[in-house]
Every structure is written in C-alpha cells, then in structure tokens.
Scaffold this active site. Structure first.
Site, PDB file in Angstrom:
ATOM      1  N   GLU A   1     -25.790  10.044 -61.531  1.00 44.56           N
ATOM      2  CA  GLU A   1     -26.759   8.944 -61.454  1.00 44.56           C
ATOM      3  C   GLU A   1     -26.880   8.196 -62.788  1.00 44.56           C
ATOM      4  OE1 GLU A   1     -29.537  11.830 -59.855  1.00 44.56           O
ATOM      5  OE2 GLU A   1     -30.070  10.382 -58.284  1.00 44.56           O
TER       6      GLU A   1
ATOM      7  N   GLU B   1     -26.866  17.688 -54.584  1.00 40.86           N
ATOM      8  CA  GLU B   1     -28.247  18.158 -54.435  1.00 40.86           C
ATOM      9  C   GLU B   1     -28.488  18.821 -53.085  1.00 40.86           C
ATOM     10  OE1 GLU B   1     -27.381  15.238 -55.633  1.00 40.86           O
ATOM     11  OE2 GLU B   1     -28.498  14.796 -57.458  1.00 40.86           O
TER      12      GLU B   1
END
Lengths: 357, 357, 357
Positions: B157, B191
């Site tokens: 990210e 995740e």
C-alpha cells in the site's frame, strides 16, 4: 444523402458525406494542424447541427496527410499569462474556477464574443474545449477519431473524447520515402515538458481509462506514446496501415451508423456520467435508460423480429455465427423513422402481444 | 545540495541527497522492515519538511538488502482487539468510523500523543497511515518507490501511494547464492489469510487502478503477486535487475526533479481527487489547475522558448526526436526560482506579447 | 453438511452442497437457459437464506451442458413496450426513473406481487435484476460464476456481479463431436443489435472494470467476446477445459470458503461501494471495515498464531513458500464460531497481551 466531394464548411473544417448517415469532418489548420478556440467553436457548431435522423456516425479526421493534430496552439495558452499583473502573482485555483464558471454563465446568455475580446479570453478557449468534448461524449452519433499521425496534447484529448479511435501504424520514426517522407506517429500528453498539465480532460480520461498509476506515469514521466503502446494500453481501438485507414474507419462508421441513436446516446451517458458517480446512482441511471430504449419503436420491431427467429439462433448446434449475423445487421437498421421501422411499429401497435416466449 | 552520505534522520529513517533536488529515504526497521506507527509518523514529518524549492523528487526505499517492507506490524494490528471488552462483542463499522473521525480531530488540535497512550491508540496508527499516504499523493515532489524485495500488506500500500514504482526482478523463489542468499521478491495484499483486509488504502488503490474484478481477485484469492505479474497488471512501473535498481531509479528521479512542482502537484490532484469524483467535477478541477500552471513564470518562460523554436520541432520531416528532446530537458528545468526562469520571466513581463502563433 | 445429490430448490434452480460450507446453484430454464424475473427472484431468495455460518462460498452455474445463460428473456423486455399507449410516445428517462423508484418502494412494503400483475410489471423485473446482483456483490459468501458456455446480455451481467468467474475454454465455433456436438462459448453484451442497452449493470461493471473507452467499444462495436478475449481483458478470472471446469471451481470454492466472512463482506463493500465514491470517502470506509475485521475473534486468533511463528516465516532465507502456506490455510480456517476459533478466542481474552512484537 451521399456526397463524396469535400465542402469547406467553415474556415477550419471541411466536411463530406461518404455514405448515408455518415459525416466525415477534416480539421484543416496547416501547416501543423494546431487546435485552437476557432477550430473548437466550429467543431461544436457542426456537431450541434446534426440530427439523429440525418447522421448516425461522425468521423473526425485531419486534412493533412501525416499529422492528426500536433497539439493545442501554445500561443493561446501563453496568453493566459496576460491575466496576471506580475509574474510573481498567480491566482489560486479556486479563484480561477470561479472565473471559469462566470465565463460559462456569460457564454450561456450569448456574451462569449465579448469575453473573447477581454483578458478573460483564455477562459473562453478552455470552456470551449470542454463544451466541445462534452458534445462528442453526448451526441447520439457514434464518433470515431481517424488518427493519421501525431496526436499530442489537445489532439490526444480530442481523440479520447471520441467513442472509438482508429490509428495509423506509422512508426514513431516516420518513413523516409523516395518521393514524400511521412512524419512519425505518436500520441500522448507532453504538457509537463513545458510546465503545463493536460487541460482538455486528459488527466480525467487517462485516469478513468487506465487508473491513477498509469495516468500519473503518462502525464509525468512518459509524455510520448508510440501507436503500438497506445493500442496495448487500450487508448486506441485499432491500428491499421496508412493505406487502409480511411476504408477501415468508413466500414466501421457505416456499420455503426445503423445502431439505434437512442441506444447509442444512452450507452454514452451510462458510461461517462453514470459510471463516474456512485455504483448505486450509476445503476439507477442505466435502468431508466434501458427502459426508455426498450420502448422505442425501432427496438420493439427488432425484438419481435428476433423473437420470431429465436429458436433458430439459440438452438443452432454450432458456434456463434447466428449471433454474428445479429451484429452484422439482420436486425440492426435501427435508423429512426426508417420505412421498415415505421411500418412494423404500426403493425406491432395494432396486433396484440404474441411475443411471450 | 548533494550529499551522498547517509544521515540517520530519525530512529527509523535514513536520508541522503544523491543529486540536487533529489531526496532518498531508506526505511530502517530490521530485521524484517515492518511498517508501524513510528515509521509512518517519521515519514510524514520528513515529507512535511520538504519544499518545492529544495526537493523535486523523493525516492522511498529500504535500508535492508533484499526486503522492501515485509508488511505492517501485526502486533500493532492485534492490539485493536484490546478495545473490545469481550471477543463476542465487536463494534459496528459506523461506530468505528466515528472513533476514527474523533481521533483525527484530536490529532488536529495536537492531542495524538495522548490518544496514542489510550486504548484508542490503534485508531491513531490507522489515521497516521492514511495521513502519510495522502501526503505522498499530494506533495509537489514526484515520489518513487524503489522496491528491492517483498512488499506485502502495508508495504504494498505504501508503494501504491507513490507516483511511480521501480521494482527488482528477483524471482519469488529467491536466489540461492554461494555467499549471500537473496530472498524472493513479491508484492500483494495477504491480509485475508489472517481474517483481515487491506487497511492502508489497498482496496481503494487496487480497484481504482485495476477495476473491481481484479481487485476482488487479488484481495480474496491471489494474495501474493510475483513481480512480473505486478508489472503486467501495471501495478509497478518498471522491473529491473537488482544491480541496476538504484541507478535506474536515480536517473528517473533526476529527470523528474526538473519538472515544474506546480504542474506535478496539479497532475496528482487531478488524477487522485478529480478523477474520483463525477466527470463534470473532475473536468472543472483540471481546467482550473491548468490555468494556474499556465500562469506560472516557469511555464511562461518554457512556452515562449518553445514558440521560438516551434517551426523546427513541428516541421521536421522525420520522427519524434524533436519531441523527445522536450522530454529530455531543453525546456524542462522548471525549478521554481531558477536563475533562467527568474530572468526570463522578468524579460517576458517587460516585453509586449510577441507570441501569438 | 455435504450432500452431493441435487435438489430442485425452486422451479428454476437446483442446488447441492458438494463440500462443507459450499453451495452450488444450477440455473435450470431449458432449452436455452434464458434469464427472467422468476429465476432472479428465486436466486435472490436462495442467497437471502444463507448464513455466514453455513455457507462460505457459492458457485453459480448452469444445469445445461453447454449453455451458461443465453441472455435475458427478450419477450419480457419487449413487454415494456405495453406501457406506452402509442409507439410515437416514449416517456423520458426521468419519468421512468421515478416509476422504478416507486416500484422499489411498493416492493419494500410487500406489494411486488401486485405490481407484477400491472403494466408496471417490467419495472419489477428490472428492479429484481438489480436487487439480485446487489445481493451477489454484498453477501458475506465468495460468489463464483462457473461459466460452461455462452453468457450474453443478462448472462454476462450476472457473471460480472459475482466475485470470480471461471470460464470454459470451448472455442466460439463450438466442437463438432462424433456423438454430441458442443455449442460455442462466448460472453458479451449484444443488446445494441436490437436497439437496447445492457440493463442489468453491464455498462457500469464494464466501465468500472475496463474504463470508458473499452466499455463503449464493447457495448457499441464488439458485442460478442471470445473467451480468450474476455480473459485477456480481465473480465473472466480463469479459463479451463470443459472437463476441468467443475473441479477447478470446486477447489477454489473450498479454499475460499475458509476465508473470514467478515473480511469477505468488507472487501466486497470497500471495492464496490467505497471505490465508487470519492477517494476520501472510500478510504474512510476501508479504515472502519479494517478495524472491525481486526476485532473479530477469528482474526485475533489468526494474528496471534501468526505472531508466534513470524520469525520462521519472515526470516526464512528462501522464497515465498512460507507465505504461500498462509494462503493455503495454516491460519485460514476463519469459519465463524469454529471450535478452534472459539477456544482460542476465549484463551486470548483470558490471558494478557503477549503479542507486541
């Protein structure tokens, strides 16, 4: 309504009708085909003069042999600097946004001619550009950019505002000919090299087509794209040799000129306006457009014709040839008010509904 | 202002200036370069300390030889569980959204240090992450992630928040060396394998770059991407061998550090903020930014220089070499307040307008 | 809860449970598997009956050997024409948007059965379609379209509303067999050939996945896509031979059925709703979802288990095998209320926090 000879429609545009319901426009601003406020105003006026009855597809090309549009006229852009009394003073974006809104309002009440003569004239050009590309995205005609050479800056943005882009495959290096050399082709947004940014929607169309990562890469780091790169990114629809450019574009225009204008306009609106809002709002927009299209006489005729033959099409054991016929035209003359449409619509209205599958 | 030796700027960041107006940052949290609240706060502080005058490009790298950022510190994430009195009770998203807003407000009035000590500390980390990536997307510097190895979860990210990404082409399997083995490279959002989702903007950046279908596939089904897959998807800008990583990134940073900071910031804003709103709003935003950029002294100088040579550039019979010169720099030293810019701006202001094409 | 024999759940749907927490649905409307209001209502009812406890993944397939869904029932669409008293009168989109809203409201208070009998029945079908696809995009189950043949119009849109799409690689030409011929496969939106537009979200899903340029090209000019083209565009996730279709889909469903339902629903919401709003709003949405997921007992257990083994995973000298174990399941049985989760969650709640890295 076919007339293959060119007319000088306005000072910088030539037009002709190479096939029924197809209009071909050639931008004509030698020697480099720079875009400017006049070209845009004339283009907008031409688009506004069309009706869904007379025109189903528009080809937007160039009058020069090997240049599409070099870029926007940098002199007109530099004039924006006249607005500021001292180079150290530069108005904030919010103020300029206000000025652009004001210019739009003045233009709405017919005063653009006055603004053009004032130091705010640069604002008029910017607004003209956006009005012209908004028209290309909303007219019920299919718009096809026929890109015969370089299309940078404003030229790239004008092509991106069209529905489809057919580009010549001339290499960036050009072709050194015995008789006539051909200039290299290419597309992209080199504004950053002069401290500018795309101003005719380039950042918006690139991001919405390619996502922020590619859009930033192109605007910041890779200002010149080769034709093959543009094809691979999906920025141009098709790449063809120079000698086939006109015929390929014309064939596509003729095929698409038969699509239903109501459906063409609805698809463009759903894609550009609907999909730039929330998913919920976009879906609502599509649903309503869908219902409107389904109620058009032309669509009613086409659906009933399809229902009559559905068992043959869907039941065939082979491949998708039956579907390809659909695309090639058996139900596709959706010209509004066409004889077939009118008569069948009347017939449909008269009879009860024999169509439930 | 070049200083090629490293300084330990803060506990987890090293910086150096390998070229004028280029800042190189190395994240330094051995042994695995986990991201955490401290790294993010220090990174945000460093970004906030830069000016458009001193820095045109930022390289965001790692201090470890073969790891970019393994992922975010899972311990800090697990601490979010402390907020709930019993595992069967989990507050709804709306309540947490309120808590995150509250933390932002407290942070604005300087109370984040206090929140950090409270059970709401996890909210501070989340908000820190988003403030840091928002900075990367809005600073007038070009930001380049130099990805020398794996970049998962928060590392992916952070890289996606930069303007460009140069990644090492080390295979996912790593390289078993005689002396020193090199760990495999890879990028992605794993995740979901721990019951989490990307929390630093991953769902947003993936969807906006690749569309919902690919974003869901990556987040749900394909948590680990090889470098070559990431390149093919367009998530990384370029793939290079490990030995060329620094030089390639540095060359790009030096070239881009000369772009106009006003234009760099405007492009980033148009792409990230403009293109995430309606098409109309995005277009308005771009128009106003365009006018601001065109009024900058640096841009005025560059445009007039270009207009002086335009016939040679546009009239050349060959390929796009003349345009490539543009990219490589003949007009591109748009450093604000550079001697050339200042003097020419003054000259421009003094003379009348000789520029209309 | 595995039952590999098929049940006729409703008039047009068969279901079975080929693995625990996996539901397989087969749409059954021979001979051409046309979609219609009844199929959609039954599908919505089935989706609404699932809980995160009993079902983690849904496979949405066809009961026919070589047809997924030919398209939406054109007869039902043509009935929309009954709403207008005369073919020359067609209500504007705004009026129809109002009618669609009204139908939604009547449906909310249980009166859809009444509307279905009125001339507004077509509005019910349209709203049913959108309610069904909205369900597919929001349920906490992973939804996988198993596309065994042609999927045009409404069939393409239904597949695009699923999270993942596994498609058969049968060529468009079909396979002429000695015994049983196999019909060609293909996907796309041929509505324009009948004067219609996609009405079940096609314009929205295509634009959000591929950008406006490709979406317009597909809707206007290229109504039929081959399976290989769809794969290349990213519209289908994977292409497999017919004999492997069920097993590949089932393997994926089993793997994904173990993902945390909270995380699955959160990712779908962030991608579809978050990323269709402004960047700021999307980021806020993701942050709050992230915090909720991190607080789930299953995620807390998984994170602590991961933290116990983190040095082995991140410290390994080789490639990404350790990460791949993550994906394959060592922490991935995130079934809510699973024995492991329940006991470990209790244990976690009892002990103090030994997890800070």
């Amino acid at each position: 309504m076919t007339d293959t000879s060119w007319r000088q429609t306005s000072s910088m545009l030539k037009t002709r009708r190479p096939a029924p319901r197809v209009l071909q426009i050639a931008i004509c601003n030698p020697p480099f085909n720079l875009l400017n406020g006049d070209v845009l105003d004339q283009l907008a006026a031409t688009l506004r003069s069309l009706t869904a009855h007379d025109t189903g597809a528009v080809i937007l090309g160039s009058d020069l042999p090997d240049i599409y549009i070099s870029h926007y006229d940098v002199g007109e852009i530099a004039d924006l600097g006249d607005l500021i009394p001292h180079p150290a003073l530069s108005p904030p974006a919010a103020l300029l946004r206000g000025a652009l809104h004001l210019e739009s309002l003045l233009s709405l009440i017919g005063l653009r001619w006055l603004v053009r003569k004032s130091p705010l004239g640069g604002m008029s050009n910017l607004n003209s550009y956006h009005e012209c590309t908004a028209l290309l995205r909303s007219v019920p005609q299919v718009t096809i950019a026929m890109i015969n050479g370089r299309a940078f800056g404003g030229g790239c943005e004008l092509a991106l505002a069209c529905d489809l882009r057919i580009m010549v495959d001339t290499p960036a290096e050009g072709i050194a000919g015995a008789g006539q050399a051909i200039r290299g082709s290419g597309i992209g947004q080199p504004e950053i090299t002069l401290g500018l940014i795309p101003g005719g929607g380039g950042t918006q169309m690139l991001t919405r087509n390619l996502g922020p990562a590619k859009a930033i890469e192109i605007c910041l780091e890779k200002p010149l794209l080769r034709a093959a790169e543009a094809l691979q990114l999906g920025l141009v629809t098709r790449l063809v040799p120079a000698r086939d450019l006109l015929q390929t574009t014309l064939d596509m225009a003729i095929k698409l000129s038969k699509r239903s204008p109501a459906a063409v306009a609805a698809i463009k609106d759903c894609v550009h306006i609907g999909a730039s809002s929330s998913l919920f709002a976009g879906m609502q927009r599509e649903k309503a457009h869908f219902a409107v299209c389904a109620m058009q006489p032309e669509a009613q005729v086409a659906m009933h014709k399809y229902l009559d033959g559905i068992d043959g099409i869907l039941g065939s054991q082979g491949g998708l040839e039956a579907f390809e016929d659909l695309d090639e035209g058996i139900f596709s003359d959706l010209t509004p008010g066409s004889a077939a449409a009118a008569s069948s619509a009347a017939a449909t209205a008269a009879t009860a509904k024999p169509k439930s599958l």
